[in-house]
Structure formats: structure tokens, C-alpha cells
Scaffold this motif. Structure first.
Motif, short mmCIF file in Angstrom:
data_model
loop_
_atom_site.label_atom_id
_atom_site.label_comp_id
_atom_site.label_asym_id
_atom_site.label_seq_id
_atom_site.Cartn_x
_atom_site.Cartn_y
_atom_site.Cartn_z
N LYS A 71 -14.75 9.44 0.62
CA LYS A 71 -13.55 10.05 0.05
C LYS A 71 -12.33 9.80 0.93
N GLN A 72 -12.49 9.94 2.25
CA GLN A 72 -11.37 9.75 3.16
C GLN A 72 -10.85 8.31 3.11
N LEU A 73 -11.77 7.35 3.04
CA LEU A 73 -11.34 5.95 2.95
C LEU A 73 -10.59 5.70 1.65
N ARG A 74 -11.08 6.29 0.57
CA ARG A 74 -10.41 6.12 -0.71
C ARG A 74 -9.00 6.72 -0.67
N ASP A 75 -8.89 7.92 -0.10
CA ASP A 75 -7.57 8.56 0.00
C ASP A 75 -6.64 7.74 0.88
N ALA A 76 -7.19 7.15 1.94
CA ALA A 76 -6.36 6.37 2.87
C ALA A 76 -5.78 5.14 2.18
N CYS A 146 -10.15 -1.36 -8.81
CA CYS A 146 -11.31 -1.97 -8.13
C CYS A 146 -10.91 -2.65 -6.84
N LEU A 147 -9.80 -3.35 -6.84
CA LEU A 147 -9.35 -4.04 -5.64
C LEU A 147 -8.82 -3.07 -4.60
N ARG A 148 -8.34 -1.93 -5.04
CA ARG A 148 -7.82 -0.93 -4.11
C ARG A 148 -8.92 0.01 -3.61
N GLU A 149 -9.74 0.52 -4.52
CA GLU A 149 -10.71 1.56 -4.16
C GLU A 149 -12.16 1.10 -4.25
N ASP A 150 -12.42 -0.05 -4.85
CA ASP A 150 -13.73 -0.65 -5.03
C ASP A 150 -14.35 -0.31 -6.38
N THR A 151 -14.26 0.93 -6.86
CA THR A 151 -14.96 1.32 -8.09
C THR A 151 -14.01 1.99 -9.07
N TYR A 152 -14.08 1.54 -10.31
CA TYR A 152 -13.35 2.18 -11.40
C TYR A 152 -14.35 2.91 -12.29
N TYR A 153 -14.12 4.20 -12.49
CA TYR A 153 -14.94 5.01 -13.39
C TYR A 153 -14.10 5.32 -14.62
N GLY A 161 -7.72 4.15 -35.04
CA GLY A 161 -6.68 3.15 -34.84
C GLY A 161 -6.71 2.45 -33.50
N SER A 162 -7.31 3.07 -32.48
CA SER A 162 -7.25 2.47 -31.15
C SER A 162 -8.39 2.99 -30.28
N ILE A 163 -8.59 2.30 -29.19
CA ILE A 163 -9.56 2.72 -28.16
C ILE A 163 -8.79 2.80 -26.85
N ILE A 164 -8.71 4.00 -26.29
CA ILE A 164 -7.93 4.23 -25.08
C ILE A 164 -8.88 4.41 -23.91
N LEU A 165 -8.62 3.70 -22.83
CA LEU A 165 -9.40 3.87 -21.60
C LEU A 165 -8.85 5.03 -20.81
N GLN A 166 -9.72 5.94 -20.41
CA GLN A 166 -9.33 7.08 -19.60
C GLN A 166 -10.06 7.02 -18.26
N GLN A 167 -9.30 6.94 -17.18
CA GLN A 167 -9.90 6.88 -15.85
C GLN A 167 -10.40 8.27 -15.44
N LEU A 168 -11.59 8.31 -14.88
CA LEU A 168 -12.18 9.56 -14.43
C LEU A 168 -11.89 9.76 -12.95
N PRO A 169 -11.83 11.02 -12.48
CA PRO A 169 -11.57 11.27 -11.05
C PRO A 169 -12.71 10.73 -10.18
N SER A 170 -12.37 9.81 -9.31
CA SER A 170 -13.40 9.10 -8.54
C SER A 170 -14.18 10.02 -7.62
N ASP A 171 -13.55 11.09 -7.11
CA ASP A 171 -14.24 11.99 -6.18
C ASP A 171 -15.38 12.74 -6.85
#
Length: 502
Positions: A71-76, A146-153, A161-171
Motif C-alpha cells: 500500500k505504501q509503495l502504491r501511495d508513493a 498498470c504502468l504506475r501502480e502495476d495492477t488495475y482492478y 447503450g454502453s459499457i462503462i469501466l469502473q475502477q475499484l479501490p486498489s487497497d
């Protein structure tokens, strides 16, 4: 009687069944809410994002155990992404190394037994779904994370009418399993214990599973349903924890700031000066001038000096002792620190400060960097294909993202076009490389050809295959001699230098 019955029915609908009408409005409002993803309720903000400036020692400690300090590395890295233009530009450079061009290919189809009408209908449905995802605008966000934090959830908000991507809280997310080569996500539903007001902003699946967690019928970590929820990872060989790909250069970023601060301090000190007023001494060691008078002269001098100039009254001479380098050396120190940053990141610093690079050297460096981004794109492709093939109409199709970027578009386009000239089925790939997707390819041809009649309106440009040999001979002589100018990548470094010297 028929008119009376109709009137009675009208009274019945408007008077007696008011609750049913209210229920209809409620359903309509709910459907409208589904079609719009709310990200923030400005009237109910309780949790504002917080940031911490970590020291270089903190970064060293976190890198010593990236699993414990995930978590600390991600926040940094999130903080540095906003604070350091060098780091942000590095991430954006890698994100732009794919333009997410794609084609839809048949999957497990026997051409001799296939139903042409059914294949065409399902193919159109797949194209419509991909178009509703707005891949060119939504998916670059996945690359950046992904390039910043490594993992996208992420999870998909699916409407008509559409499909929207919603990012989940990585922590509160973790990778739990692999299904059809795509990563599944497990979510910590204790997140909604302190963020309960955010629950309506998530798909209904989250409400259902949060109720299971609250009723103690399940633990706090529950796997989300696939294929709607997924994870994409840069370091896909390490699944137990997230390790930001460029976490190792955080210390170099701090070095740049340290050197800049030292240079700023030195520059500020150089703007200061001091005047020394020396009291003369006699041969027998006495004052050459009355001390009281000397002091008055010194006070008079000191009162008229600007703030940047100091003064001192001393009976002995003063000498300057300096530890400074030349100005050129100071400038090179900061430049060296910036170059070390990109060297530590594994990319050529000449990409961002092009003073010595040849075009060929840069082109080869970009190709090596592009393979890193393309690896993430293939992870997105696996998650997308899992969703497409989960649908009844998509079982016989798959999406293939092409290894194309703004830097190699011409090269790949020429390769696809050459292959098509030999009869290979690369027309769709060529069109995709030029920014024309399959959903626009035949529809634009229909619009321009049959609706607008543009081919009949404009005369095609003549080429050697359209004119006679006599015309070629008459037009062969030109005022310009020599071979055509070669493009970057087709010319040697010495040839490139010769062009620049002309």
C-alpha cells in the motif's frame, strides 16, 4: 357502451392504480440511474484523498519488503505521479506506445460448415459491443494505472447503450484466481463499513454480496463475478502483490530534487556580498583610529547598504574560503541526475532530451519499450475476450490488439498493405493501423460509395499502373535528380547526418 367502458378504464387507471404508476416512475428513474455512473456526490463528501510525502529512507524501507509495504509503495508512486513531471512524462510515454488498434477475428469456425447469415449477425453484435466500450478512450486509463501502480482492478457497468469501466479501490482488491487466461478479483467488502454512502455507485452485485458479508454468511473477502470484473497486471509473473514497475527509480527522483535545491541555495548565496571595514593598527599594536569613531563610520556605512550586502568591522584582514564548483559543473550535476533517472528506468534519456541521439537509435529504443506496453495490452485482450466469448453471440469471435503505436504506424501499415497485395487477409488490419475500425470500414465504404457517390465525384489520382508507357516516357524527365529521400529507419546514421548537413 364502448365509449363508456373506455372512460371507466381511464378513471380506473388514473384514480385507483396510483401506486402502480408511481412504481413505473420508480423503475424509470432506476433505469436512468443505471445508464449514468455517478463518481462523486458533491453534497455528501466525507472521505477526501490524502497524500504523504515519503522520504528517500522511507522508499528504501518499502522496497526492502514490497509485499509488506504494498500500500505504501502504491501511495508513493501515486503522489510522485502528480508531483514529478519526469515521472509523469515517463508513464505517459509508455502509455502512448500502443494506440489500441484491434480487429475482430473468427474463433473456432469451420468455413465449410459455417452459417453465413448467423456469422454475419453475431459479428455485427460483437462490433457493436466493442464500439459501446469506447476502447480508444477508456482503455488507456488501464495502461496508465498498470504502468504506475502495476495492477488495475475494474468492473463493467453494463447498460443497453454502453459499457462503462469502473475502477475499484486498489487497497481493497486482490487477485484471487485465473479464469480463461484472465485474472479474477476478490474484494474486501469491509470497505463499505466506512464508505456505505458509496455503495449505490457500484453495480448491484456489490450490494448483494455486502449483505452476505453483513449477515455473516460470508467472510469479508468475496470474489467478484466474472467476466464482468477483472484485473490487468503489468508484472503478471508476480500475482501475490502489486509492485509498481518504476518503483525502483523513486530514489533517483528524490536525487533530482536534492540537486535542484542545492543549486538554488548556491545561487541564492551568490547573490549576497559582504564589505569588511578594517581598523588600521599602529606599529606598537595600538588603534590607528579611535575605536568609537571607527564604530560610528561603520554604523553609517551599514545603514545605507541594501539587505543583500552585509558589513563587518574587524581589526584583521578577511579571506574568502569557497567550496563551490564552476557554474557549468552545477548544471551538469542536475543534468546527470536527470539522465540517471531515465537510465534507471531502462529507457533512453535521449527520448526526453534529444541532443545527441540519431533517429535510428531512438527508433530502436522505442521498439524495445513498446514490448513492455504491448504485454499489458495482451492482458487487456484476455479479459476482453473472456467477456466477449461469455456472450452467446461472441463464442466464435475474439479480439486481437495489434502491436501498433504512433511510432511504427507507417511501417506496420506498409507491411499489412504489402501482404494484402499478395492475397493475404490483412485488409482489416491495414485499416485498423490507419485508424479505421472494422465497424466503420464497410459502413464508410457504403456511405462514400452508394450514399454520397464520392468515387464518381472525385477523379482518382493517376499512378503508373493507370497510364501508358508513352506517357511514362514523356513524363520521365524531371529537374530533380537522385533517388527519393528515405524515411527515418530506412537510412543509416551517416546518411542521416548528410541530410542534416545539406
Amino acid at each position: 357502451m364502448g365509449r363508456q367502458d373506455k372512460s371507466q378504464r381511464a378513471v380506473s387507471i388514473t384514480g385507483i392504480n396510483k401506486k402502480d404508476i408511481n412504481d413505473l416512475f420508480a423503475v424509470s428513474d432506476k433505469f436512468a440511474a443505471i445508464n449514468k455512473m455517478i463518481t462523486r456526490d458533491m453534497n455528501n463528501i466525507r472521505n477526501a484523498p490524502s497524500f504523504s510525502l515519503y522520504s528517500k529512507d522511507n522508499i528504501t524501507q518499502y522496497l526492502s519488503n514490497p509485499y509488506q509495504y504494498e500500500k505504501q509503495l502504491r501511495d508513493a508512486v501515486i503522489y510522485i505521479y502528480g508531483a514529478s513531471p519526469h515521472f509523469r512524462r515517463l508513464i505517459q510515454y509508455f502509455s502512448a506506445l500502443s494506440d489500441l488498434s484491434y480487429i475482430v477475428e473468427p474463433y473456432k469456425i469451420d468455413p465449410k460448415k459455417a452459417n453465413l447469415k448467423a456469422i454475419n449477425s453475431n459479428y455485427r453484435k460483437v462490433l457493436n459491443v466493442l464500439s459501446s466500450m469506447s476502447i480508444k478512450t477508456q482503455f488507456p486509463k488501464i495502461l496508465t494505472v498498470c504502468l504506475r501502480e502495476d495492477t488495475y482492478y475494474g468492473t463493467m457497468r453494463i447498460t443497453d447503450g454502453s459499457i462503462i469501466l469502473q475502477q475499484l479501490p486498489s487497497d481493497y482488491c486482490s487477485i484471487s484466481s485465473i479464469e480463461n487466461n484472465a485474472l479474477n478479483v476478490t474484494f474486501d467488502f469491509a470497505y463499505f463499513d466506512t464508505n456505505n454512502e458509496l455503495l449505490p455507485f457500484y453495480p448491484t452485485e456489490f450490494t448483494t454480496k455486502y449483505e452476505l458479508y453483513k449477515s455473516r454468511k460470508s467472510g469479508r473477502w468475496i470474489e467478484l463475478d466474472s467476466p464482468n470484473s477483472f484485473a490487468v497486471k503489468c508484472n503478471n509473473d508476480i500475482l501475490n502483490y502489486s509492485l509498481p514497475p518504476f518503483a525502483g527509480i523513486l530514489r533517483e527522483i528524490y536525487d533530482i530534487e536534492d540537486y535542484k535545491q542545492l543549486k538554488l541555495t548556491k545561487t541564492a548565496l551568490e547573490n549576497y556580498a559582504m564589505i569588511a571595514m578594517t581598523i588600521p593598527m599602529t606599529s606598537d599594536g595600538g588603534w590607528g583610529i579611535d575605536y568609537t569613531k571607527a564604530k560610528e563610520f561603520w554604523h553609517n556605512l551599514d545603514s545605507v547598504l541594501p539587505d543583500e550586502v552585509g558589513s563587518v568591522l574587524t581589526p584583521m584582514p578577511l579571506s574568502k574560503i569557497s567550496f563551490e564548483r564552476s557554474n557549468t559543473g552545477d548544471t551538469e550535476t542536475v543534468a546527470d541526475a536527470e539522465q540517471n533517472l531515465f537510465t534507471a528506468a531502462g529507457v533512453s534519456s535521449l527520448l526526453f532530451n534529444n541532443e545527441k541521439a540519431s533517429a535510428n537509435a531512438l527508433l530502436l529504443s522505442i521498439k524495445a519499450d513498446q514490448s513492455i506496453t504491448y504485454g499489458i495490452v495482451k492482458g487487456i485482450e484476455d479479459a476482453l475476450n473472456r467477456y466477449i466469448q461469455h456472450q452467446s453471440y461472441g463464442k466464435n469471435f475474439k479480439v486481437n490488439f495489434l502491436d501498433i503505436s504512433p511510432y511504427n504506424r507507417k511501417e506496420m501499415g506498409d507491411a499489412y498493405l504489402k501482404a494484402a497485395s499478395y492475397g493475404l487477409p490483412t485488409i482489416s488490419a491495414y485499416a485498423a493501423s490507419q485508424g479505421i475500425g472494422q465497424e466503420e470500414l464497410d459502413s464508410m465504404s457504403y456511405l462514400e460509395g452508394q450514399v454520397l457517390g464520392l468515387p464518381d465525384m472525385f477523379k482518382p489520382i493517376q499512378s503508373s499502373s493507370q497510364i501508358s508507357s508513352s506517357d511514362l516516357e514523356s513524363n520521365a524527365a524531371t529537374d530533380e535528380g537522385g533517388a527519393p529521400t528515405k524515411e527515418v529507419g530506412d537510412i543509416s546514421e551517416s546518411g542521416e547526418q548528410n541530410q542534416e548537413d545539406k
